[in-house]
Scaffold this active site. Sequence first.
Site, PDB file in Angstrom:
ATOM      1  N   ARG A 164      70.886  30.457  42.069  1.00 37.19           N
ATOM      2  CA  ARG A 164      69.442  30.623  42.312  1.00 37.19           C
ATOM      3  C   ARG A 164      69.091  32.088  42.549  1.00 37.19           C
ATOM      4  O   ARG A 164      68.286  32.421  43.414  1.00 37.19           O
ATOM      5  CB  ARG A 164      69.000  29.816  43.536  1.00 37.19           C
ATOM      6  CG  ARG A 164      69.024  28.344  43.361  1.00 37.19           C
ATOM      7  CD  ARG A 164      68.036  27.860  42.309  1.00 37.19           C
ATOM      8  NE  ARG A 164      67.923  26.430  42.316  1.00 37.19           N
ATOM      9  CZ  ARG A 164      68.802  25.600  41.756  1.00 37.19           C
ATOM     10  NH1 ARG A 164      69.849  26.087  41.113  1.00 37.19           N
ATOM     11  NH2 ARG A 164      68.641  24.302  41.825  1.00 37.19           N
ATOM     12  N   SER A 234      63.787  21.136  45.879  1.00 33.52           N
ATOM     13  CA  SER A 234      64.605  21.543  47.034  1.00 33.52           C
ATOM     14  C   SER A 234      63.866  22.645  47.773  1.00 33.52           C
ATOM     15  O   SER A 234      63.469  23.645  47.162  1.00 33.52           O
ATOM     16  CB  SER A 234      65.947  22.118  46.578  1.00 33.52           C
ATOM     17  OG  SER A 234      66.664  21.187  45.833  1.00 33.52           O
ATOM     18  N   GLU A 335      64.516  28.069  49.350  1.00 31.35           N
ATOM     19  CA  GLU A 335      64.729  28.204  47.908  1.00 31.35           C
ATOM     20  C   GLU A 335      63.376  28.432  47.250  1.00 31.35           C
ATOM     21  O   GLU A 335      63.256  29.101  46.232  1.00 31.35           O
ATOM     22  CB  GLU A 335      65.393  26.921  47.396  1.00 31.35           C
ATOM     23  CG  GLU A 335      65.979  27.000  45.995  1.00 31.35           C
ATOM     24  CD  GLU A 335      64.995  26.606  44.919  1.00 31.35           C
ATOM     25  OE1 GLU A 335      65.218  26.956  43.762  1.00 31.35           O
ATOM     26  OE2 GLU A 335      63.981  25.961  45.222  1.00 31.35           O
TER      27      GLU A 335
HETATM   28  N1  EPU Z   1      72.978  14.166  49.485  1.00 28.47           N
HETATM   29  C1  EPU Z   1      72.838  13.169  50.423  1.00 28.47           C
HETATM   30  N2  EPU Z   1      71.587  12.882  50.913  1.00 28.47           N
HETATM   31  C2  EPU Z   1      70.492  13.562  50.507  1.00 28.47           C
HETATM   32  C3  EPU Z   1      70.636  14.587  49.544  1.00 28.47           C
HETATM   33  C4  EPU Z   1      71.895  14.874  49.039  1.00 28.47           C
HETATM   34  O1  EPU Z   1      73.817  12.564  50.830  1.00 28.47           O
HETATM   35  O2  EPU Z   1      69.415  13.274  51.007  1.00 28.47           O
HETATM   36  C5  EPU Z   1      74.324  14.445  48.946  1.00 28.47           C
HETATM   37  C6  EPU Z   1      74.468  13.852  47.525  1.00 28.47           C
HETATM   38  O3  EPU Z   1      74.904  12.542  47.556  1.00 28.47           O
HETATM   39  C7  EPU Z   1      75.473  14.794  46.892  1.00 28.47           C
HETATM   40  C8  EPU Z   1      75.173  16.134  47.549  1.00 28.47           C
HETATM   41  O4  EPU Z   1      74.503  15.846  48.776  1.00 28.47           O
HETATM   42  O5  EPU Z   1      76.770  14.424  47.229  1.00 28.47           O
HETATM   43  C9  EPU Z   1      74.299  17.027  46.675  1.00 28.47           C
HETATM   44  O6  EPU Z   1      73.066  16.370  46.405  1.00 28.47           O
HETATM   45  P1  EPU Z   1      72.288  16.483  45.006  1.00 28.47           P
HETATM   46  O7  EPU Z   1      73.198  16.145  43.883  1.00 28.47           O
HETATM   47  O8  EPU Z   1      71.042  15.706  45.090  1.00 28.47           O
HETATM   48  O9  EPU Z   1      71.995  18.021  44.859  1.00 28.47           O
HETATM   49  P2  EPU Z   1      71.433  19.124  45.896  1.00 28.47           P
HETATM   50  O10 EPU Z   1      72.534  20.064  46.186  1.00 28.47           O
HETATM   51  O11 EPU Z   1      70.738  18.514  47.037  1.00 28.47           O
HETATM   52  C10 EPU Z   1      70.846  20.702  43.901  1.00 28.47           C
HETATM   53  C11 EPU Z   1      69.699  21.564  43.470  1.00 28.47           C
HETATM   54  C12 EPU Z   1      68.622  20.715  42.818  1.00 28.47           C
HETATM   55  C13 EPU Z   1      69.222  19.941  41.649  1.00 28.47           C
HETATM   56  C14 EPU Z   1      70.358  19.076  42.182  1.00 28.47           C
HETATM   57  C15 EPU Z   1      71.046  18.245  41.131  1.00 28.47           C
HETATM   58  C16 EPU Z   1      69.593  23.443  45.018  1.00 28.47           C
HETATM   59  C17 EPU Z   1      68.823  24.117  46.091  1.00 28.47           C
HETATM   60  N3  EPU Z   1      69.117  22.279  44.594  1.00 28.47           N
HETATM   61  O12 EPU Z   1      70.359  19.854  44.949  1.00 28.47           O
HETATM   62  O13 EPU Z   1      67.639  21.616  42.307  1.00 28.47           O
HETATM   63  O14 EPU Z   1      68.258  19.119  41.012  1.00 28.47           O
HETATM   64  O15 EPU Z   1      71.326  19.948  42.798  1.00 28.47           O
HETATM   65  O16 EPU Z   1      72.018  18.974  40.476  1.00 28.47           O
HETATM   66  O17 EPU Z   1      70.593  23.981  44.563  1.00 28.47           O
HETATM   67  C18 EPU Z   1      65.614  22.715  43.048  1.00 28.47           C
HETATM   68  O18 EPU Z   1      66.215  23.784  42.983  1.00 28.47           O
HETATM   69  O19 EPU Z   1      64.410  22.651  43.412  1.00 28.47           O
HETATM   70  C19 EPU Z   1      66.324  21.481  42.732  1.00 28.47           C
HETATM   71  C20 EPU Z   1      65.729  20.328  42.850  1.00 28.47           C
END
Ligand code: EPU
Length: 341
Positions: A164, A234, A335
Amino acid sequence: MTIEKNIALFPLTTFGIGGPARYFALVQNIQEMREALAFANARAMKIFVLGGGSNVLIDDKGFDGLVLKIELKGVETVKEDGHMLIVAAAGESWDELVGRAVKENLWGIENLSGIPGSVGGAVVQNIGAYGSALSQTLEWVEVLDRESDSVKTLTKEACKFGYRDSIFKREPGRYVLLHAAFSLDSAPRPDLSYKDLALYFEGRVPSLGEIREAVIQIRKKKFPDLNFEGTAGSFFKNPVLSGEEAKKLALKYPGMPLFALPESPNIKIPLGWILDYRHGVLDLRDVRVGGARMFEKQFLVIATEKNTTAADVKELAKIVQEKILVACGISVEPEVHIVAR
Ligand code: EPU
């Protein structure tokens, strides 16, 4: 090109929040961009470049300068040295670009389906999702360099992409994006490395169109419906820690997944996991400021009801940041781009 006064910004953002722009210009070509910038320079006025408005939080009092709304359009697919380049203007919709690539049977950006916003905004923040990042396929960008008032082409390396992160975030105000070129592949190269996607297909190798559809479906379950609520996805960046620090945290919170970063020994910690009450670290279900709350289907996301203010969102973010610091000793950064008045 006309420069308008006192234009409401909230309808141009996915949060649906924010006061008016003191001055506002719709920019459809480089000539108009130069004129708008000259207007701001002559008055020593600050500028804000607005794309799809999907990753910004505008101040309740608005923006006390000139907002340039980027409306540069055009997409072209060209064959170059045996590979395909798709070149898009900064004002194109990112997701329409992905849809077009998929229709043309070009692989490489399908895991980034369903992300709202413009091509320019996507480059600035090096969007990433479902195991893929924009920087993996980006070949070059064309920019207006405000320092020399010249149009320049920057290679991927010159963009200094990170998680990012990019030169456009590190040197804000210097470059305005005009075009971006992505190197895509006609030969299948499905990337199902991300758990959610692998689970979706249960071991089957899907087609390009199926991957796009799957990502859109997965996202629908995790993000607020913009027809009813505001959001900018996010709200915080996932913290990046050294291997040592990450290990310590993983011992403290058994079951927490860890994510490797490309070309770095550091580890990305899933903040959404930490914020999810089911894992016993924090419980944010009752934490609300005005109409703002952490979204119950993805706790890294802030969702806002109608009439929520930017002050509400900032206050909620501050409370959550403090709770994370107390519980885990980690300082987390937004972010979302918080735009000062
Ligand atoms: N998780 C939970 N509970 C939650 C959220 C996440 O247990 O409420 C766990 C998931 O099960 C998983 C891990 O945390 O094991 C990561 O969650 P997720 O795959 O949803 O991804 P994230 O790290 O929360 C990032 C990006 C998103 C992108 C997703 C999918 C950032 C800041 N965010 O989110 O990007 O869609 O990965 O790859 O890096 C954005 O930048 O606005 C955005 C939505």
